[in-house]
Design a protein around this motif. Structure first.
Motif, PDB file in Angstrom:
ATOM      1  N   ASP A 108      19.950  28.214  -7.853  1.00 52.16           N
ATOM      2  CA  ASP A 108      20.088  27.770  -6.466  1.00 52.16           C
ATOM      3  C   ASP A 108      19.085  26.649  -6.172  1.00 52.16           C
ATOM      4  O   ASP A 108      17.909  26.718  -6.568  1.00 52.16           O
ATOM      5  N   ALA A 109      19.547  25.591  -5.494  1.00 57.85           N
ATOM      6  CA  ALA A 109      18.710  24.421  -5.227  1.00 57.85           C
ATOM      7  C   ALA A 109      17.497  24.772  -4.380  1.00 57.85           C
ATOM      8  O   ALA A 109      16.404  24.218  -4.585  1.00 57.85           O
ATOM      9  N   SER A 110      17.646  25.710  -3.445  1.00 54.35           N
ATOM     10  CA  SER A 110      16.510  26.082  -2.599  1.00 54.35           C
ATOM     11  C   SER A 110      15.424  26.780  -3.409  1.00 54.35           C
ATOM     12  O   SER A 110      14.228  26.620  -3.135  1.00 54.35           O
ATOM     13  N   LEU A 111      15.810  27.536  -4.427  1.00 52.54           N
ATOM     14  CA  LEU A 111      14.832  28.192  -5.290  1.00 52.54           C
ATOM     15  C   LEU A 111      14.079  27.157  -6.124  1.00 52.54           C
ATOM     16  O   LEU A 111      12.854  27.249  -6.285  1.00 52.54           O
ATOM     17  N   VAL A 112      14.806  26.176  -6.635  1.00 48.42           N
ATOM     18  CA  VAL A 112      14.152  25.107  -7.400  1.00 48.42           C
ATOM     19  C   VAL A 112      13.160  24.361  -6.507  1.00 48.42           C
ATOM     20  O   VAL A 112      12.034  24.057  -6.911  1.00 48.42           O
ATOM     21  N   ARG A 113      13.565  24.083  -5.288  1.00 50.45           N
ATOM     22  CA  ARG A 113      12.675  23.398  -4.354  1.00 50.45           C
ATOM     23  C   ARG A 113      11.393  24.200  -4.130  1.00 50.45           C
ATOM     24  O   ARG A 113      10.281  23.662  -4.160  1.00 50.45           O
TER      25      ARG A 113
END
Length: 463
Positions: free
Chosen positions: A139-144
Motif C-alpha cells: 500500500d502506498a500509504s504504508l510506503v510513505r
C-alpha cells in the motif's frame, strides 16, 4: 614596383613575394595544413581534476584516497511530482521499476532509491533488514510512512514534502573519462525515455559527479562548435562596416581564422585536451588577429585611395606597419604567457595556446594578406568619411581640452573598476554553467529540493 622606387626602403621579403604571391600563399597553406592535421587528435575533457596542478596538495591527497579505496562516481536521477506527491501506486511502481532496471546500466555497481533503501526492524531477538518497498503490491500509504519516518532518507533520497526523490547510480571503472561518463549519462536518459515518466506526472532531473563530467565535456564541444562561427560572423560584419568592402573584409578575417584553426591543430598534436574554459581559444586568436591586421588592411585601402595600385599600396602599407603590428603581437603573446604563472593548468593552457596562436597569426598575416591583395586586387568602394570625422573629432577633443578628457576617462575608469568590489569567489563547478544549460537548471532545483544530496569521503586514518 621596385625597391629603388622607395629609396631602397622596401622590405626585401616583400619585394620577393610581390612577384610571387602564390609562393606566399603556398607557404601559408603548408603552415596551416601541418598544424591543422592535428585536429583529428583533438579531444575534449570534462575532468575536474584538470583544474589542479599535479603537485597541488588537495589533488595529491585525493589521488591517494582514490588509490587506497577505489573511489566510485555517481549519477542521480531525480523525479519530481508536479502535482501531489510521489506516494501513489503508479509512481511508486515506476520508481521501483527504474531502480531495478538501472542495475543494468553500463559500469553500474550500486543503485539506491526509496524503494530499495534498507529498512531495519526487530523480530524478538532478531534484526530484520528488508527493502522499504519489499512487496510490489504494498500500500502506498504504508510506503510513505516508512520512508518519511526514516531520518536517513529525508533530505537525502526524498524531499521533506515528499514531492521529489532521487535514484542514485554508483558506477565504478569510470573515473574522470568523459567518454565513459557520456555512456552512463546517455544510457540513463534512454532508460527514462523508455519508461515515459511524464505519463505519471513526474519530471526527471539529473545530477551527480558523472553528470558534471558529462556536462563539462558537452559544454566544451558546444562552445567549440558555436563560438567560433558566431565570432566569424560578428567580426566579419564589423569589418565590412568599417572597410566598406566585402573583399577586404574577407582578406582581413581569413588569415586569423586559419590561425585559430591551426592553433587547435597544434593542441591536438601535443595531446592537450580542450575544456569548457579553453574552448574559446580560437575566438580569442581570431579577435587578436583581426584587431592587429586591421591596421595593415586599412593602410592598404588608404594607399589605394591615394592613387596607388594594389601592389604598390601593399608595399607602402607594409613599410609603415610591419614594426608596430609585430610589436603588438609579440607583446600580446608575452602577456598571455604570463598566465602560466596561474595555479590552474587550464589557465596555463589558455595563455600558451593564445600566445602561440597569435604568433601563427602574425606569420600567416604578413604572408597571406599581402599575397591575397595582390592576387584578387580588391578596390575600396568608398571613402571612410564617417570614420575619419569621428577620429578627427576625438583627436581634437583630446588635444584641445585635455583636462576634461582626462577627468572624464578617469571618472569612467573609477566607475567601471568599482564593480570589482562586488566580485565573489565561486569555485563550485556547477556554477560554471549559466541558466541556459539544462544541467544547471536541474542542479539548482536539486539544491532546493534535496539540500543534503551529495557525498563527502575522507580517510579516518588521516583525520
Amino acid at each position: 614596383m621596385r625597391g629603388e622606387a622607395f629609396g631602397g626602403g622596401e622590405l626585401a621579403w616583400d619585394r620577393y613575394f610581390e612577384v610571387r604571391p602564390r609562393l606566399a600563399l603556398l607557404v601559408c597553406a603548408i603552415i596551416f595544413l601541418s598544424a591543422a592535421s592535428g585536429l583529428p587528435k583533438l579531444s575534449i575533457s570534462g575532468d575536474s581534476k584538470a583544474f589542479f596542478a599535479e603537485d597541488n596538495i588537495n589533488l595529491v591527497q585525493f589521488k591517494a584516497l582514490e588509490a587506497e579505496y577505489a573511489l566510485t562516481q555517481g549519477i542521480g536521477l531525480a523525479l519530481h511530482a508536479e502535482e501531489g506527491d510521489l506516494f501513489t501506486e503508479e509512481r511508486l511502481s515506476l520508481i521501483r521499476q527504474l531502480t531495478e532496471e538501472a542495475w543494468a546500466l553500463p559500469y553500474a555497481r550500486r543503485v539506491s532509491s526509496i524503494t530499495n533503501a534498507p529498512r531495519v526492524s526487530s523480530d524478538g531477538d532478531e534484526l530484520v533488514i528488508e527493502d522499504m518497498m519489499d512487496d510490489p503490491s504494498m500500500d502506498a500509504s504504508l510506503v510513505r510512512a516508512r520512508v518519511m519516518d526514516d531520518e536517513l532518507l529525508v533530505d537525502r533520497l526524498v524531499s521533506p514534502d515528499g514531492k521529489t526523490t532521487i535514484i542514485v547510480v554508483i558506477a565504478e571503472g569510470v573515473g574522470e573519462v568523459s567518454e565513459r561518463a557520456d555512456i552512463v549519462s546517455t544510457a540513463l536518459r534512454d532508460l527514462v525515455a523508455r519508461s515515459n515518466v511524464e505519463a505519471v506526472g513526474l519530471v526527471p532531473w539529473y545530477g551527480g559527479r558523472l553528470a558534471i563530467i558529462d556536462a563539462l565535456s558537452k559544454a566544451g564541444k558546444r562552445d567549440l562548435v558555436t563560438l567560433l562561427p558566431i565570432a566569424v560572423l560578428v567580426i566579419g560584419a564589423l569589418s565590412f562596416f568599417l572597410l566598406r568592402s566585402a573583399l577586404f573584409a574577407a582578406v582581413l578575417v581569413v588569415t586569423p581564422l586559419l590561425a585559430a584553426v591551426a592553433t587547435l591543430g597544434v593542441a591536438g598534436h601535443v595531446g592537450i585536451e580542450i575544456m569548457a574554459l579553453t574552448a574559446n581559444i580560437p575566438s580569442i586568436v581570431l579577435m587578436l588577429g583581426v584587431a592587429g591586421f586591421s591596421h595593415l588592411v586599412m593602410a592598404i585601402q588608404d594607399e589605394q585611395l591615394s592613387g596607388h595600385d594594389p601592389s604598390e599600396a601593399v608595399s607602402l602599407a607594409l613599410m609603415s606597419n610591419v614594426a608596430p603590428i609585430a610589436l603588438t603581437f609579440v607583446t600580446t603573446a608575452l602577456g598571455f604567457l604570463m598566465l602560466n604563472f596561474a595555479d590552474a593548468p587550464p589557465v596555463n593552457v589558455l595563455g600558451t595556446l593564445v600566445a602561440l596562436g597569435g604568433l601563427i597569426c602574425l606569420v600567416l598575416g604578413f604572408l597571406g594578406i599581402p599575397a591575397l591583395v595582390r592576387l584578387i586586387r580588391p578596390r575600396p568602394s568608398v571613402q571612410r568619411a564617417f570614420l575619419a570625422r569621428m577620429a578627427n573629432a576625438a583627436s581634437s577633443f583630446v588635444t584641445d581640452d585635455s583636462g576634461r578628457a582626462a577627468l572624464g576617462v578617469g571618472a569612467v575608469a573609477v566607475l567601471v573598476a568599482s564593480g570589482s568590489l562586488l566580485l565573489k569567489p565561486d569555485d563550485f563547478i556547477p556554477h560554471f554553467f549559466d541558466g541556459s544549460y539544462e544541467f544547471r537548471q536541474h542542479l539548482d532545483r536539486l539544491e532546493d529540493e534535496l539540500p543534503a544530496f551529495g557525498v563527502v569521503e575522507f580517510d579516518l586514518s588521516h583525520a
